[in-house]
Design a protein around this motif. Structure first.
Motif, PDB file in Angstrom:
ATOM      1  N   GLU A  88       0.823  -1.206   0.000  1.00  0.00           N
ATOM      2  CA  GLU A  88       0.000   0.000   0.000  1.00  0.00           C
ATOM      3  C   GLU A  88       0.858   1.257   0.000  1.00  0.00           C
ATOM      4  O   GLU A  88       1.843   1.367   0.740  1.00  0.00           O
ATOM      5  N   TYR A  89       0.419   2.229  -0.808  1.00  0.00           N
ATOM      6  CA  TYR A  89       1.036   3.547  -0.877  1.00  0.00           C
ATOM      7  C   TYR A  89       0.036   4.578  -0.372  1.00  0.00           C
ATOM      8  O   TYR A  89      -1.178   4.418  -0.518  1.00  0.00           O
ATOM      9  N   THR A 117       6.216   7.623   3.124  1.00  0.00           N
ATOM     10  CA  THR A 117       6.373   8.503   1.976  1.00  0.00           C
ATOM     11  C   THR A 117       7.426   9.555   2.285  1.00  0.00           C
ATOM     12  O   THR A 117       7.206  10.435   3.113  1.00  0.00           O
ATOM     13  N   GLY A 186      -3.589   1.767  -3.462  1.00  0.00           N
ATOM     14  CA  GLY A 186      -3.524   3.094  -2.870  1.00  0.00           C
ATOM     15  C   GLY A 186      -4.649   3.967  -3.370  1.00  0.00           C
ATOM     16  O   GLY A 186      -5.307   3.676  -4.383  1.00  0.00           O
ATOM     17  N   GLY A 190      -1.487   7.595  -3.559  1.00  0.00           N
ATOM     18  CA  GLY A 190      -1.200   6.169  -3.453  1.00  0.00           C
ATOM     19  C   GLY A 190      -1.672   5.394  -4.663  1.00  0.00           C
ATOM     20  O   GLY A 190      -1.013   4.454  -5.117  1.00  0.00           O
TER      21      GLY A 190
END
Length: 323
Positions: A88-89, A117, A186, A190
């Motif tokens: 996941e972003y 991040t 995301g 994301g």
């Protein structure tokens, strides 16, 4: 709030021309090769937590320039054998957050790797990874959209996209992860990172991109006054003589140019009243996406998109592509 963009019947067929520099593929091949010249050094340290059904590990790996990038790895405590994984972003301005904010995927039986991040994590969700290639390099507010924007070699998102690719490699190195069953995921920024990774990593199981940012970039700056795209417009407003230079740089980072290279099954979502990531930018990406795809449309929502209403679709999609 009202509909701000094209009608849905126009959006469904919206396939704008892309602007892709001739050395796009070489630029990214060279960038990733340089990152991989540094050891990945993925490390997962068990975290003491009152949670009893989820194992939490504090993760670190080396991203762009060999810089250490933080993350969380969460997995179901009762699981045995390698697991499918969600990488996941995080959305713009946020960081990896606190581990107990990220329990959905592990509760559903997945290993869940959340990438911090670099240089963000001060807008709405905690982050702690500095951007060592910028002055005042700790997590900062308000934004990074124009950091190094006058050349693709120095642009912030060169570093962040590279980190995102290396995050997949870090997740795959974990002994409890089945590297053949990785889904990138995301929302907003994301989602844009997930789509960039989909174009740069050829063997993903799937892509979940909710109201994705960083798509159809020049068009986005021309149709919305919403931030973060407005950061770019404001830069060009002041640096009038640098506009074409700015958009040449951005052509190396436009999600459309990654979407046409992506082959993994993808589930997008879009909101038709989204002033932050206008629907035509999302549909431009979706319509250029080369792999199997589907999209969920939320007509009366803004940038919040489907929120919890999208979760059942995401869970169903992930189960189908990782079975």
């Amino acid at each position: 709030m009202a509909f701000i963009d094209k009608d849905l019947d126009e959006l469904v067929g919206y396939l704008p021309a892309r602007t892709e520099p001739g050395d796009f593929a070489a630029f990214w091949s060279d960038t990733l090769a340089a990152a991989r010249s540094h050891p990945l050094d993925a490390a997962f340290t068990a975290l003491e937590s009152p949670l009893t059904t989820v194992v939490v590990e504090d993760a670190t790996f080396r991203g762009y320039g060999g810089q250490p990038i933080k993350g969380w790895m969460l997995r179901p405590a009762a699981a045995t054998g390698p697991l499918p994984a969600i990488v996941e972003y995080v959305g713009y301005g946020g960081g990896r957050g606190l581990h107990f904010e990220r329990l959905l995927w592990a509760s559903a039986g997945y290993a869940h790797f959340v990438m911090d991040t670099r240089g963000q994590g001060a807008g709405w969700s905690v982050g702690e990874t500095p951007d060592d290639f910028a002055d005042g390099n700790g997590p900062a507010y308000p934004g990074v959209m124009t950091r190094g924007i006058l050349a693709p070699e120095t642009y912030y998102y060169r570093r962040l996209y590279t980190d995102a690719v290396r995050a997949v490699e870090a997740a795959r190195s974990h002994p409890h992860v089945d590297g053949s069953r990785i889904v990138v995921h995301g929302g907003s920024q994301g989602g844009g990172l997930a789509l960039a990774v989909a174009g740069l990593v050829g063997d993903l199981a799937g892509v979940l991109a909710d109201v994705p940012f960083l798509q159809h970039l020049r068009h986005a700056t021309e149709i919305t006054d919403g931030f973060p795209y407005k950061e770019i417009a404001n830069f060009c407003k002041v640096h009038r003589d640098k506009t074409e230079q700015v958009f040449r740089t951005l052509s190396y980072f436009d999600g459309l140019n990654f979407a046409v290279r992506a082959g993994a099954p993808a589930l997008y979502s879009v909101a038709l009243m989204d002033e932050i990531c206008p629907p035509s930018t999302v549909f431009a990406s979706y319509n250029h996406y080369a792999g199997p795809k589907e999209i969920t449309v939320y007509p009366y929502n803004g940038h919040e998109g489907g929120q919890a209403h999208q979760v059942p679709a995401a869970l169903s999609f992930a189960a189908a592509v990782t079975k």
